[in-house]
Design a protein around this motif. Structure first.
Motif, PDB file in Angstrom:
ATOM      1  N   ALA A   1     -20.037 -39.501  83.207  1.00 25.37           N
ATOM      2  CA  ALA A   1     -21.447 -39.801  83.257  1.00 25.37           C
ATOM      3  C   ALA A   1     -22.905 -38.978  83.123  1.00 25.37           C
ATOM      4  N   ASN A   2     -22.317 -37.438  84.336  1.00 30.73           N
ATOM      5  CA  ASN A   2     -23.361 -37.188  84.053  1.00 30.73           C
ATOM      6  C   ASN A   2     -23.671 -36.188  82.441  1.00 30.73           C
ATOM      7  N   LEU A   3     -22.799 -35.805  81.854  1.00 28.33           N
ATOM      8  CA  LEU A   3     -22.692 -34.752  81.050  1.00 28.33           C
ATOM      9  C   LEU A   3     -23.589 -36.437  79.930  1.00 28.33           C
ATOM     10  N   ILE A   4     -23.702 -37.301  80.107  1.00 27.29           N
ATOM     11  CA  ILE A   4     -24.338 -38.267  78.943  1.00 27.29           C
ATOM     12  C   ILE A   4     -26.134 -38.281  79.772  1.00 27.29           C
ATOM     13  N   THR A   5     -26.240 -37.774  80.496  1.00 28.79           N
ATOM     14  CA  THR A   5     -28.133 -37.807  80.747  1.00 28.79           C
ATOM     15  C   THR A   5     -28.877 -36.569  79.507  1.00 28.79           C
ATOM     16  N   LEU A   6     -27.873 -35.902  79.186  1.00 33.34           N
ATOM     17  CA  LEU A   6     -28.255 -34.420  78.960  1.00 33.34           C
ATOM     18  C   LEU A   6     -28.941 -35.253  76.732  1.00 33.34           C
ATOM     19  N   ILE A   7     -28.040 -35.620  77.035  1.00 33.11           N
ATOM     20  CA  ILE A   7     -28.206 -36.280  75.474  1.00 33.11           C
ATOM     21  C   ILE A   7     -29.134 -37.703  75.818  1.00 33.11           C
ATOM     22  N   ALA A   8     -29.006 -38.385  76.676  1.00 36.90           N
ATOM     23  CA  ALA A   8     -29.740 -39.900  77.042  1.00 36.90           C
ATOM     24  C   ALA A   8     -29.704 -40.219  78.570  1.00 36.90           C
TER      25      ALA A   8
ATOM     26  N   LYS B   1     -27.390 -38.281  87.416  1.00 37.59           N
ATOM     27  CA  LYS B   1     -27.966 -37.259  87.574  1.00 37.59           C
ATOM     28  C   LYS B   1     -27.402 -36.006  86.401  1.00 37.59           C
ATOM     29  N   VAL B   2     -28.269 -35.239  86.195  1.00 39.00           N
ATOM     30  CA  VAL B   2     -27.620 -34.069  85.017  1.00 39.00           C
ATOM     31  C   VAL B   2     -27.217 -33.004  86.350  1.00 39.00           C
ATOM     32  N   PRO B   3     -25.939 -32.337  84.960  1.00 38.29           N
ATOM     33  CA  PRO B   3     -24.912 -32.262  85.631  1.00 38.29           C
ATOM     34  C   PRO B   3     -25.361 -30.663  86.024  1.00 38.29           C
ATOM     35  N   GLU B   4     -24.107 -30.239  87.310  1.00 39.53           N
ATOM     36  CA  GLU B   4     -24.843 -28.585  87.777  1.00 39.53           C
ATOM     37  C   GLU B   4     -24.550 -28.393  86.543  1.00 39.53           C
ATOM     38  N   VAL B   5     -22.970 -28.125  86.453  1.00 39.31           N
ATOM     39  CA  VAL B   5     -22.577 -27.478  85.796  1.00 39.31           C
ATOM     40  C   VAL B   5     -21.647 -28.013  84.367  1.00 39.31           C
ATOM     41  N   VAL B   6     -21.775 -27.611  83.150  1.00 40.53           N
ATOM     42  CA  VAL B   6     -21.349 -28.725  81.855  1.00 40.53           C
ATOM     43  C   VAL B   6     -20.445 -27.019  81.251  1.00 40.53           C
ATOM     44  N   LYS B   7     -19.340 -27.576  81.155  1.00 43.15           N
ATOM     45  CA  LYS B   7     -18.684 -26.701  80.943  1.00 43.15           C
ATOM     46  C   LYS B   7     -17.636 -26.932  79.626  1.00 43.15           C
ATOM     47  N   GLY B   8     -17.748 -26.565  78.002  1.00 41.64           N
ATOM     48  CA  GLY B   8     -17.288 -26.057  77.239  1.00 41.64           C
ATOM     49  C   GLY B   8     -17.409 -27.105  75.936  1.00 41.64           C
ATOM     50  N   ILE B   9     -18.749 -27.726  76.682  1.00 38.00           N
ATOM     51  CA  ILE B   9     -19.028 -28.856  75.407  1.00 38.00           C
ATOM     52  C   ILE B   9     -21.066 -27.994  74.781  1.00 38.00           C
ATOM     53  N   LEU B  10     -21.245 -26.947  75.583  1.00 32.96           N
ATOM     54  CA  LEU B  10     -22.402 -26.203  74.806  1.00 32.96           C
ATOM     55  C   LEU B  10     -21.735 -24.871  73.835  1.00 32.96           C
ATOM     56  N   ARG B  11     -23.249 -24.304  73.094  1.00 35.82           N
ATOM     57  CA  ARG B  11     -22.241 -23.352  73.119  1.00 35.82           C
ATOM     58  C   ARG B  11     -23.554 -22.595  73.117  1.00 35.82           C
ATOM     59  N   CYS B  12     -23.591 -21.123  73.750  1.00 33.05           N
ATOM     60  CA  CYS B  12     -24.595 -20.401  73.814  1.00 33.05           C
ATOM     61  C   CYS B  12     -25.126 -20.026  72.523  1.00 33.05           C
TER      62      CYS B  12
END
Lengths: 297, 166
Positions: free
Chosen positions: B74-81, B101-112
């Motif tokens: 659910a928190n990951l969804i806040t990143l885009i919605a 709430k915006v997640p404290e950590v996002v693993k494996g979804i965003l690319r550096c």
């Protein structure tokens, strides 16, 4: 036992303890804190000073060294990934010292193994043990780190030694830090935002040289540039020559993590300001002190 | 046979699962991407695009049968919605509304974005971003410390460089 990936992994007290111990090792040059211990040197990228000084530090402390310098001749050349190489070294050693061309490689390695990992330079990210040597040189000369004016000159964007230096200074109270570079090579905001001491951005070293106690010169490194033309444009933006040195404070010093190319005129070597070879000579005792702190206690 | 109304087709209830409502129009597929739902999982998923919304003008809705979205998802969804509401459904009733709430950590979804980051150069190194600041969003790569902002996050997840943040 802990890993040292960033300058932030050391407190002021730990840095001061390392300096005390390093001073002792400068006199004694031997110890037995690593007796029965094996340290792996995983140098995936070429290195002269760092590799040899770690090697000598382990031997001086009675430990054994395994490892490699340059990925040729290892399974990395066959396509083995970093994680697997670290797992293999984990089986054979008590600590792993890693040098790697990719940013963040040391942290990644520390997550693969339970053994302490020491970052001996990861891409353009950090090189905390070099900073220990840099500040130890300052400490030997001024008997303090606090209250001095520092000038960092050259490539402040891609030089990992600069990142670690800026970060370790947050453990102390420098009077001021001048960040002198071409606009393209100014430090990354991520690093600047964290600094808890006064700093000023400058582009002309002549404007600030009279204020500086410690002038830390870095090489503008071709290998860190994505665009070769950009490198060619700015590669020799700064040259420390006798004219510039004549404007320095009498007691001020020039440091350089080496290797030096053309950024310091060789005639400067003979002036009392030039401390970069002395700085390099501290590599072994400082690394002996760090290894003793991590593995020997 | 009774012909269902347009409204019934769009909002028919699910027995068990998750309803994600008030997704900014055009981002429902990105929500599925964040939830790593590709269709091959066998889940029954309803995606409604560009319907009227009193709250946000136009919106998307996603309904997923037999999957309850976790707190982390659910928190990951806040990143885009960030306007999305997430309802957990059991036996046709809303039993929980997820607080986002915006997640404290996002693993494996965003690319550096740093090509020299170890996460772009080792098959086992998974990207990890930590939230430095929520508004405006700033996230930092745990390995090389490269920072990305809201635009970067949205661009990456939506795969559309023209998209502006909500």
């Amino acid at each position: 036992m802990k890993s040292i990936i960033s300058s932030y992994d050391l407190t002021r007290e730990e840095v001061e303890e390392i300096f005390q111990l390093a001073s002792k090792f400068m006199k004694e040059q031997k110890g037995d804190s690593l007796k029965g211990k094996t340290v792996a040197l995983a140098f995936f990228e070429p290195s002269t000073r760092t590799y040899l000084s770690f090697n000598k530090a382990v031997i001086n402390l009675g430990g054994n060294v395994i490892g490699f310098s340059g990925a040729e001749g290892t399974s990395v050349a066959k396509g083995e990934n970093l994680a697997d190489t670290i797992r293999m070294l984990d089986n054979y050693s008590d600590a792993i010292i890693i040098r790697h061309k990719f940013d963040g490689a040391a942290k990644f390695a520390s997550e693969v193994t339970n053994k302490p990992v020491i970052n001996a330079g990861d891409g353009k990210h950090e090189h905390p043990t070099q900073t220990l040597i840099d500040l130890f040189t300052v400490f030997k000369h001024f008997d303090k780190i606090d209250g001095l004016t520092y000038g960092l000159l050259g490539d402040l964007k891609y030089a990992r030694t600069v990142n670690s230096f800026l970060r370790m200074l947050t453990r102390f109270n420098p009077k001021s830090v001048y960040l002198i570079s071409p606009p393209q090579l100014r430090p990354r905001n991520e690093f600047l935002e964290e600094l808890n001491y006064p700093y000023k951005i400058a582009s002309n070293v002549n404007d600030v040289i009279e204020d500086i106690d410690v002038l830390y010169v870095t090489r503008i490194q071709k290998e860190r540039f994505l665009d070769e033309l950009e490198y060619e444009r700015i590669k020799e933006s700064y040259v420390i020559d006798l004219n510039l040195v004549s404007k320095m404070k009498k007691d001020s010093i020039i440091l350089h993590p080496l290797p030096r190319v053309n950024e310091i005129d060789r005639r400067v070597d003979k002036t009392p300001h030039a401390k970069y070879f002395e700085q390099a000579s501290y590599g072994v005792p400082v690394r002996m002190a760090l290894l003793t702190k991590i593995l020997g206690e | 046979m009774e012909v269902p109304t347009k409204k019934e087709l769009l909002v028919s209830k699910i027995k068990n699962g998750t309803v994600i409502d008030h997704i900014p129009a055009g981002r429902a597929l990105a929500v599925l991407k964040v939830l790593k739902i590709t269709g091959s999982e066998g889940l029954r998923v309803a995606v409604v695009l560009n319907v009227e919304s009193k709250r946000i003008g136009k919106k998307d809705i996603v309904k997923i049968e037999d999957k309850e979205v976790s707190e982390n998802e659910a928190n990951l969804i806040t990143l885009i919605a960030p306007t999305a509401t997430i309802n957990i459904i059991r036996d046709y009733e809303v039993v929980e509304k997820k607080q986002l709430k915006v997640p404290e950590v996002v693993k494996g979804i965003l690319r550096c974005p740093n090509p020299h980051c170890i996460t772009n150069n080792d098959v086992e190194a998974t990207s990890v971003f930590k939230t430095v600041k929520v508004k405006p969003l700033k996230m930092r790569c745990e390995y090389c410390e490269t920072e990305i902002d809201e635009n970067d996050v949205i661009r990456q997840i939506l795969g559309n460089p023209q998209t502006k943040p909500v």
